[in-house]
Design an enzyme around this catalytic site. Structure first.
Site, mmCIF file in Angstrom:
data_model
loop_
_atom_site.group_PDB
_atom_site.id
_atom_site.type_symbol
_atom_site.label_atom_id
_atom_site.label_comp_id
_atom_site.label_asym_id
_atom_site.label_seq_id
_atom_site.Cartn_x
_atom_site.Cartn_y
_atom_site.Cartn_z
ATOM 1 N N SER A 95 36.509 43.674 37.333
ATOM 2 C CA SER A 95 36.262 42.275 37.027
ATOM 3 C C SER A 95 37.283 41.432 37.795
ATOM 4 C CB SER A 95 36.358 42.057 35.512
ATOM 5 O OG SER A 95 36.157 40.703 35.163
ATOM 6 N N TYR A 110 31.367 32.652 41.183
ATOM 7 C CA TYR A 110 32.149 33.887 41.078
ATOM 8 C C TYR A 110 32.744 33.992 39.669
ATOM 9 C CZ TYR A 110 35.619 37.496 41.966
ATOM 10 O OH TYR A 110 36.364 38.640 41.907
ATOM 11 N N LYS A 115 31.907 37.004 36.797
ATOM 12 C CA LYS A 115 32.925 37.847 36.171
ATOM 13 C C LYS A 115 33.015 37.603 34.667
ATOM 14 C CE LYS A 115 34.063 40.027 39.902
ATOM 15 N NZ LYS A 115 33.700 41.446 40.076
#
Length: 273
Positions: free
Chosen positions: A134, A148, A152
């Site tokens: 992660s 992004y 995650k």
């Protein structure tokens, strides 16, 4: 006893470093990547200890086929490291539908497909360790990395849930949460949105923040940590990588708790009688 490790995104960056570290100590490695030419030197040096497999993690069918091929070849899979992923840089408003979907396909759905594929094998073995790469940006956020961050955050929620579902089968789940490292994640591997001038100041602030001396960790320093992690009989659910991740997460979480407390009376009111 040697382990069988399946690593996605093993052609460069963390994946390549970790694959070599496992092979050097005698583990068997299933190394996947979109282009296995980059893995030929590992095959030449380590022979039967390594099984290169061409894989696009966005392809669910191919993910299941790769996992089954690994199981047939080595007889078991002890550790899955979901490492494949990339960064998408740009403001949320700038992000196209294609860019957004591609980011989620690789960073989130790729993790989901590989995890689903390996679970029946690990349940049958009554053991296994799923490691999701992660980011500390799955816990806090930075501007210019909205999609992004979102990918995650999704991996974090999925994996925490998964850990609670599979613990009784002898399967552990760990989220590795690195701060920035000197891989090519923000270089050749990254994608950029088409810029809107109104966000130039935001991007300038971001660039200034990430230019802090020493903010990026040395990826080679993670190798022994990962080796020890897979050998640990009681691995953590979350493990921050890098010295900048902890203070950043601590600050944000303290601020969140303060805000929750400040608005608690309103939260109680929203509950109703």
């Amino acid at each position: 006893m040697s382990k069988v490790i399946l690593i996605t995104g093993a052609t460069k960056g963390f994946g390549r470093i970790w694959a070599e570290a496992f092979l050097k100590r005698g583990d068997r490695v299933v190394a996947t990547g979109r282009n296995t030419v980059a893995l030929e030197d590992l095959k030449k040096e380590y022979g039967d200890l390594v099984l290169p497999i061409q894989l696009d993690v966005n392809d669910r069918k191919a993910a299941f086929e790769a996992v089954n091929q690994a199981k047939e070849h080595f007889g078991r899979i002890d550790v899955l490291i979901n490492n494949a992923g990339y960064g998408l840089f740009g403001a949320v408003e700038e992000t196209s539908e294609e860019e957004a979907r591609n980011q989620m396909e690789t960073n989130f759905f790729g993790v989901l497909w590989l995890s689903q594929a390996v679970l029946p094998i690990m349940r049958e073995q009554k053991s296994g360790h799923i490691i999701q790469v992660s980011s500390f940006l799955g816990l806090v956020t930075l501007p210019v990395l909205g999609l992004y961050n979102a990918s995650k955050f999704a991996v974090e929620g999925l994996s925490e849930t998964l850990a609670s579902e599979v613990k009784d089968f002898g399967i552990n789940v760990t989220l590795i949460e690195p701060n920035g490292y000197t891989t090519d994640w923000s270089g050749e591997s990254a994608f950029q949105t088409k810029s809107l001038q109104v966000y130039d100041a935001v991007k300038a602030g971001f660039n200034e923040a990430v230019s802090t001396p020493g903010i990026f960790g040395n990826p080679q320093a993670t190798a022994n940590v990962v080796l020890n992690l897979v050998d640990n009989e009681n691995p953590p659910l979350r493990l921050l990588f890098g010295s900048f991740a902890y203070p950043a997460v601590k600050k944000v979480y303290e601020e969140r708790l303060e805000s929750f407390a400040e608005w608690k009376s309103v939260s109680d009111e929203a509950h109703g009688a």
